[in-house]
Design an enzyme around this catalytic site. Structure first.
Site, short mmCIF file in Angstrom:
data_model
loop_
_atom_site.label_atom_id
_atom_site.label_comp_id
_atom_site.label_asym_id
_atom_site.label_seq_id
_atom_site.Cartn_x
_atom_site.Cartn_y
_atom_site.Cartn_z
N CYS A 19 -5.00 0.73 6.45
CA CYS A 19 -5.26 2.07 6.85
C CYS A 19 -6.49 2.29 5.88
O CYS A 19 -6.93 3.70 6.13
CB CYS A 19 -4.12 2.57 5.90
N CYS A 76 -7.32 -1.29 1.66
CA CYS A 76 -6.16 -1.73 2.39
C CYS A 76 -6.90 -1.96 3.97
O CYS A 76 -7.53 -0.81 4.43
CB CYS A 76 -4.96 -0.76 2.36
N CYS A 100 0.91 -1.30 -0.05
CA CYS A 100 0.27 0.13 0.03
C CYS A 100 0.73 1.25 -0.20
O CYS A 100 1.73 1.37 0.78
CB CYS A 100 -0.90 0.02 1.20
N CYS A 121 -8.78 -5.45 -9.63
CA CYS A 121 -8.35 -4.43 -10.38
C CYS A 121 -7.97 -2.99 -9.70
O CYS A 121 -8.70 -2.52 -9.02
CB CYS A 121 -9.51 -3.86 -11.53
N CYS A 158 0.30 3.17 3.58
CA CYS A 158 0.99 2.60 4.84
C CYS A 158 2.02 1.34 4.55
O CYS A 158 2.52 1.25 5.84
CB CYS A 158 -0.34 2.07 5.71
#
Length: 133
Positions: A99, A96, A47, A121, A50
């Protein structure tokens, strides 16, 4: 996994305007514009907000849709799936789990020759590739 909580002001200070639009406001980058659309480098996709490990390069496949596609997350706890009824469509949003940042959407049953028949996607700008040594 410990959840990361930041104010929107803190996210704005950490992320570029384009990153903020996708990760925090659920925008979508234009198709075929992201840096990871055609990447085949082995590694882990984390991510961008984070650093949580989200996807592995082994699960990335070319779906010709304009965004990086994966058939499974790194770990089922890495992402959270939420109903998305925006833009007059019924989709499943991928965030995610650490976060809460918007990553993209997952689609099932499209007939891709993958083990899961899922297509995560994901916006390139929501990811950072950490190449394997």
């Amino acid at each position: 996994m410990e959840r990361i909580i930041r104010s929107e002001a803190e996210w704005r200070a950490q992320l570029s305007p384009a990153e903020y639009a996708v990760l925090r406001e659920a925008a979508t980058e234009p198709p075929f514009s992201g840096e990871y659309v055609n990447t085949t480098t082995p590694g882990v996709y984390v991510c961008r907000a984070c650093g949580a490990e989200l996807f592995r390069s082994e699960t990335k496949f070319d779906s010709h849709c304009g965004w990086p596609s994966f058939y499974a997350p790194q770990d089922t706890d890495a992402v959270e799936l939420l109903p998305d009824h925006s833009h007059g469509m019924i989709r499943t949003e991928v965030r995610c789990r650490r976060c809460g940042s918007h990553l993209g959407h997952v689609f099932h049953g499209e007939g891709y020759p993958t083990p899961t028949d899922d297509r995560y996607c994901i916006n390139s700008i929501a990811l950072r590739l950490v190449p394997e040594d």
